[in-house]
Write a protein that holds these residues in place. Structure first.
Motif, PDB file in Angstrom:
ATOM      1  N   CYS A 198       1.211   5.654  -2.814  1.00 48.15           N
ATOM      2  CA  CYS A 198      -0.172   5.737  -2.380  1.00 48.15           C
ATOM      3  C   CYS A 198      -0.776   7.015  -2.936  1.00 48.15           C
ATOM      4  O   CYS A 198      -0.168   8.075  -2.884  1.00 48.15           O
ATOM      5  CB  CYS A 198      -0.240   5.741  -0.849  1.00 48.15           C
ATOM      6  N   LEU A 202       2.801  -6.515   4.006  1.00 52.83           N
ATOM      7  CA  LEU A 202       1.981  -5.309   4.140  1.00 52.83           C
ATOM      8  C   LEU A 202       0.836  -5.315   3.128  1.00 52.83           C
ATOM      9  O   LEU A 202      -0.300  -4.959   3.456  1.00 52.83           O
ATOM     10  CB  LEU A 202       2.846  -4.063   3.964  1.00 52.83           C
ATOM     11  N   MET A 215      -2.515  -2.987   2.848  1.00 53.93           N
ATOM     12  CA  MET A 215      -1.815  -1.723   3.063  1.00 53.93           C
ATOM     13  C   MET A 215      -1.206  -1.248   1.749  1.00 53.93           C
ATOM     14  O   MET A 215      -0.711  -2.056   0.955  1.00 53.93           O
ATOM     15  CB  MET A 215      -0.708  -1.893   4.106  1.00 53.93           C
ATOM     16  N   LYS A 216      -1.248   0.057   1.531  1.00 54.28           N
ATOM     17  CA  LYS A 216      -0.605   0.682   0.384  1.00 54.28           C
ATOM     18  C   LYS A 216       0.756   1.227   0.803  1.00 54.28           C
ATOM     19  O   LYS A 216       0.872   1.929   1.814  1.00 54.28           O
ATOM     20  CB  LYS A 216      -1.467   1.822  -0.175  1.00 54.28           C
ATOM     21  N   ALA A 265       3.413   2.659   5.331  1.00 58.46           N
ATOM     22  CA  ALA A 265       2.238   2.165   4.619  1.00 58.46           C
ATOM     23  C   ALA A 265       0.968   2.720   5.241  1.00 58.46           C
ATOM     24  O   ALA A 265       0.934   3.084   6.419  1.00 58.46           O
ATOM     25  CB  ALA A 265       2.204   0.640   4.640  1.00 58.46           C
ATOM     26  N   ALA A 266      -0.076   2.800   4.426  1.00 63.25           N
ATOM     27  CA  ALA A 266      -1.388   3.268   4.873  1.00 63.25           C
ATOM     28  C   ALA A 266      -2.428   2.251   4.458  1.00 63.25           C
ATOM     29  O   ALA A 266      -2.367   1.694   3.356  1.00 63.25           O
ATOM     30  CB  ALA A 266      -1.704   4.640   4.271  1.00 63.25           C
ATOM     31  N   SER A 267      -3.384   1.976   5.341  1.00 62.98           N
ATOM     32  CA  SER A 267      -4.408   0.992   5.015  1.00 62.98           C
ATOM     33  C   SER A 267      -5.317   1.531   3.923  1.00 62.98           C
ATOM     34  O   SER A 267      -5.590   2.733   3.832  1.00 62.98           O
ATOM     35  CB  SER A 267      -5.234   0.641   6.257  1.00 62.98           C
ATOM     36  N   GLU A 268      -5.775   0.621   3.065  1.00 67.75           N
ATOM     37  CA  GLU A 268      -6.682   0.999   1.985  1.00 67.75           C
ATOM     38  C   GLU A 268      -8.052   1.350   2.566  1.00 67.75           C
ATOM     39  O   GLU A 268      -8.500   0.763   3.553  1.00 67.75           O
ATOM     40  CB  GLU A 268      -6.822  -0.155   0.988  1.00 67.75           C
ATOM     41  N   MET A 292       2.268   1.617  14.649  1.00 74.64           N
ATOM     42  CA  MET A 292       1.044   1.991  13.938  1.00 74.64           C
ATOM     43  C   MET A 292       0.144   2.859  14.797  1.00 74.64           C
ATOM     44  O   MET A 292       0.215   2.852  16.029  1.00 74.64           O
ATOM     45  CB  MET A 292       0.302   0.728  13.492  1.00 74.64           C
TER      46      MET A 292
END
Length: 382
Positions: free
Chosen positions: A24, A128, A133-134, A154-157, A186
């Motif tokens: 990411c 994901l 999600m990245k 993971a992190a949301s875009e 989360m």
């Protein structure tokens, strides 16, 4: 013929080669301090002092599932969420929400029944990504380790939707019989850093009361060449033998829901032909044939590594490449090459690329893994 084959000893260290690890832009897993803070390992978690002490939840199943488990949550004031069936394949078994709301923290345990045999790691990453999600970091030891089969941070875009709050998630998948058990933790980016260790503990101290041995999904059977046997999908392969009996070849056409998605070929080569070409060169030779005779094209950089096969012994070469088929559609290439004692094996697969058909790619990749990992010498009774 067996409709359900016990999934024994099929995990090797080689998933490090197959696991797709993405990065990411907002967060770099190379930053050791940040990686430990957001994605603490099992070893780090065991040394950490939790204050307050996590609250252990015992879930004993209900009318919709027989799955039961223990999971530590950050506090006894977290609100319980009811069981919810999302689809025919996916059920939320249990959920827990921070007293201030899900932005501050939420944990869910889900059960997924895959319609096809596929790798839990590939499925989790794809799921994901489907959720925008990245992937920031990944880890996992498969069936060999004490923790989850595979996990990812993971992190949301970022989106233009002001009403959609960004989230960070640590998700893990466990294999249980023919199903996947998923634990998702989360929170908003601001809250996640404070919850990272509690989330890590929830995943690494998650424990099924009765872990079922993994079973292959679909119909599989045992097939044999001249001197070697393997587990493969039903119906069986088309077989051919050279005039001098030195080469035996099995070919599987790969399809999903009636649509052709690839081809897998297994060839046994006997002496003296096996000694003329080194195992690694044999992979380059098949790529050359596919390029020059069938009009395909591949990337210049061949991703390959050498390892010891757990059943056959000796050095085995694994390779992977991406390219275009003769019809200019995206394809993936997988190969396995082994030789010892005057005999050689070559397995290669052409499949729809992940970006073209992700489900077919996951299913075919898993078929390649099962065949190559189950290869063994033919016994006198086979």
């Amino acid at each position: 013929m067996t409709k359900s084959t016990f999934f024994f000893g099929m995990f090797m260290v080689l998933p490090l080669f197959f696991f797709a690890t993405l990065k990411c832009n907002a967060l770099h897993a190379q930053d050791t301090k940040m990686a430990v803070a957001l994605f603490p390992t099992r070893a780090v978690l065991l040394q950490h002092t939790f204050d307050p002490v996590p609250f252990l939840i015992k879930f004993d199943g209900n009318a919709s599932t027989s799955v039961s488990f223990d999971i530590p949550i950050p506090g006894d004031d977290w609100r319980r969420m009811p069981t919810e069936k999302i689809s025919n394949e996916m059920t939320i078994l249990a959920g827990f929400v921070h007293p201030k709301g899900p932005d501050h923290g939420m944990i869910q345990v889900k059960e997924y029944h895959p319609p096809y045999e596929m790798g839990p790691n590939d499925w989790l990453l794809w799921t994901l990504e489907q959720g925008k999600m990245k992937i920031v970091a990944t880890a996992g030891e498969g069936l060999a380790g004490p923790g989850p089969y595979f996990e990812a941070l993971a992190a949301s875009e970022l989106t233009d939707d002001a009403h959609q709050e960004p989230i960070m998630m640590r998700a893990a998948v466990f294999r249980n019989g023919k199903s996947f058990i998923v634990v998702q933790c989360m929170a908003s980016p601001e809250s996640y850093l404070n919850m990272a260790y509690s989330f890590g503990l929830a995943i690494h101290r998650f424990e099924l009361h009765e872990m079922k041995p993994p079973l292959l999904i679909g119909q599989w059977d045992k097939y044999c060449l001249h001197s070697f046997c393997y587990t493969g999908p039903m119906p069986g392969p088309t077989s051919a033998t050279s005039a001098d009996d030195a080469i035996k070849e099995d070919t599987f056409p790969l399809a999903l829901e009636g649509n052709r998605t690839g081809l897998l070929d297994i060839t046994e080569i006997g002496s003296p032909l096996a000694q003329k070409t080194p195992a690694k060169i044999r992979i380059n030779n098949i790529l050359y044939i596919l390029t020059e005779r069938q009009g395909m094209s591949f990337n210049q950089d061949l991703v390959a590594f050498k390892g010891e096969h757990q059943n056959l012994g000796g050095d085995a070469y694994y390779a992977r490449n991406e390219g275009l088929g003769a019809d200019e559609t995206a394809i993936s290439f997988f190969a396995f090459s082994w030789e010892r004692d005057g005999k050689a094996l070559l397995v290669y697969m052409l499949t729809d690329a992940r970006e073209k058909n992700p489900v077919a790619w996951m299913v075919n990749k898993r078929t390649f893994e099962i065949i190559t990992q189950s290869l063994s010498r033919k016994s006198k009774t086979q």
